[in-house]
Design a protein around this motif. Sequence first.
Motif, PDB file in Angstrom:
ATOM      1  N   SER A  72     -12.022   2.965   2.988  1.00 58.16           N
ATOM      2  CA  SER A  72     -10.734   2.967   3.678  1.00 58.16           C
ATOM      3  C   SER A  72      -9.776   3.861   2.924  1.00 58.16           C
ATOM      4  N   PRO A  73      -8.844   4.492   3.611  1.00 57.67           N
ATOM      5  CA  PRO A  73      -7.887   5.368   2.927  1.00 57.67           C
ATOM      6  C   PRO A  73      -6.984   4.589   1.994  1.00 57.67           C
ATOM      7  N   ALA A  74      -6.604   5.234   0.892  1.00 61.88           N
ATOM      8  CA  ALA A  74      -5.736   4.573  -0.081  1.00 61.88           C
ATOM      9  C   ALA A  74      -4.330   4.379   0.461  1.00 61.88           C
ATOM     10  N   GLU A  75      -3.863   5.286   1.313  1.00 58.87           N
ATOM     11  CA  GLU A  75      -2.518   5.201   1.867  1.00 58.87           C
ATOM     12  C   GLU A  75      -2.577   4.629   3.276  1.00 58.87           C
ATOM     13  N   ARG A 101       0.811  -1.220   0.000  1.00 58.21           N
ATOM     14  CA  ARG A 101       0.000   0.000   0.000  1.00 58.21           C
ATOM     15  C   ARG A 101       0.841   1.266   0.000  1.00 58.21           C
ATOM     16  N   GLN A 112      -7.997   6.800  -7.340  1.00 59.47           N
ATOM     17  CA  GLN A 112      -7.817   6.685  -5.901  1.00 59.47           C
ATOM     18  C   GLN A 112      -9.016   7.235  -5.141  1.00 59.47           C
ATOM     19  N   THR A 113      -9.596   8.318  -5.634  1.00 58.62           N
ATOM     20  CA  THR A 113     -10.793   8.855  -4.997  1.00 58.62           C
ATOM     21  C   THR A 113     -11.958   7.883  -5.083  1.00 58.62           C
ATOM     22  N   THR A 130     -11.277   4.934  -2.684  1.00 56.86           N
ATOM     23  CA  THR A 130     -11.512   5.314  -1.292  1.00 56.86           C
ATOM     24  C   THR A 130     -12.998   5.377  -0.988  1.00 56.86           C
ATOM     25  N   ARG A 131     -13.787   5.872  -1.957  1.00 54.49           N
ATOM     26  CA  ARG A 131     -15.220   6.003  -1.743  1.00 54.49           C
ATOM     27  C   ARG A 131     -15.920   4.653  -1.723  1.00 54.49           C
ATOM     28  N   THR A 169     -14.502   1.566  -1.038  1.00 49.53           N
ATOM     29  CA  THR A 169     -14.045   0.689   0.049  1.00 49.53           C
ATOM     30  C   THR A 169     -14.240   1.304   1.416  1.00 49.53           C
TER      31      THR A 169
END
Length: 590
Positions: free
Chosen positions: A427-430, A388, A418-419, A422-423, A425
């Motif tokens: 969960s944050p991408a990083e 990740r 990535q946006t 994130t939306r 899942t």
Amino acid sequence: MDEADTADYTVPCAVCSAVNWAISVDLKYYCKSCHNVIDKIAEVDDHSFMDYANRVTDLASFRKRRIVEHGRKWKVCEGFQFILKHQAEALIRMGVPPQFKDSVLCQLWRMYLQKSRQAYTQNPVGSKVLCSQTGGPSANEKEGGPSITETEGPSAIEKEGCSEDSEAYLTLHKRRSNGLMNMNKTLALLYLGLLWCREALTLADLLRLVREGHLPFINAFECLPEEMKLFGRDMPIFRVQSIPSYTMVHRDACSLARYIKLPCFPPVGPECLQHPTLLTLRYLVLLNLPDQLHPWVCQVIHLVGLDKISTLTFDPRAHLPFYDVQAAALIVVTLKLLFGMDDCSEWYCRRRRLSLSARQSFSVRRWYRLLQAALVRARRREEDHTARMRWTSQKPIYPSWERKASYIKKRRMVDQLQTAFTRLTGSPAEPERPPPSSFRFRWGGEEGGEGAWDGPSLSHKTLDAVVKKQPGCETPVNVAYWHPALKKCIPWACRSHFEEDKATLPSMYCWLLELCSFLLGVKEALVHEEVLRVERLMIGPQQRTWMPERRDEGTTRRGGETRKSGRTKPHSDRKRGKPASRVNSKKKKL
């Protein structure tokens, strides 16, 4: 996210009269109470178009606009200076004394700039590059001053927008002949500064801080000021594609210390945190071993002579010790002395009648189960963190002006993906950065107690099962010590033979090497070579050497037998009635 986007729309639902709106994947409003979909569509920012495509270009001011966009003139050493500054500030925030930045690292950097003739000299190495760009020497260069002037017109720098002397960093011969800096050498310079200050941070700790993102290294060029634009040829200089290994940074630190011609470093005494007595105590806690094992480790340190100040102090003309790997090797040798670690003695050690309960005695079986489970979990966390990890930067470097448009388009596509990820899942991408710590494992109190994360602590356990008390001293129950053959080899012709000998080594010993290599972030072969060096110092002075040595074919095991390619044959000394290649603890008492 839906509450923030739908906060301005307060019209009640026509079906259930509730104001509880959300946005679907196709950007339509729907009621979360009754799932009624309406015709209203959410307004979002469209990044599919290019802002520069709708601009009106003024051909008359195009030349001036590009000069302003690419920033001021600067040199590559200035960029590395900003990066070293932010790296030092990050170490200070993690507990390093503030004088490390101004008193130590700054002086080392000045000595390097003067030695490499990039600054503090009348004949800077960058003047040759500037002469080839402007067509001749400047007035300041003839007078012996710096070659950068404010009155020079735009040249090749304006054409590509990169730093002035980036061309000298792109040739391998020029980098080696002039001793030019790179990103790996910034870590080597930091390590030399930590060694000079005799800080507790080892090289393994420094590289782990880099991997976890606490120390600026990956995308470290983001900390450069706005007027220092990175473009074109600056990309291969400041872009990091992989984290250097332990041996690579160690080798760069040795070569850098010899290149600058540093004097002998401050002595490493018993009070220094780099001393093996204190380092082994730290690793015993990390490995969840009993506290009673530390006096035995100290006796091994004294026996092999690694407690001498002359042996531990770094002299740039000699060898730089592997302080952390050496401490792990001392613990491995001590475990071999007490428990055998030959796939037999540690599992079926002779039980004596103990005055205390058997639960208070240290058990290798229980310790192995705890450490193996913790090792599997830690590896899984590290693999997830690596997968990740984000290698792309928020401040990209464009290779050329013509390819800048395509880079911007690709970057916007990545941000949109990535946006969306994130939306969907939630969960944050990083990954979240764990707090900086010197310990990879956390051991709690008693089994089942509060605060136990990786397992219960075994520091209070005793060694009564493997140590017998005699009048005035204590001796280990294990009377034999096995070791691989210690035949010397040519240092420049032979590297490591661990992979060749791994099939003949005990499985428990290989697991110990695997555990130590994971904790330190090094290869198992490096820990094995350091264990062999400690054993040469312990077994006999005739075999003492600091260089890697080739072992004989096979491994001397318990009972005086040598195993080779799956076949067992008696040892040559055993035919003549002599004892096997074993070290009797009665002859060499600790």
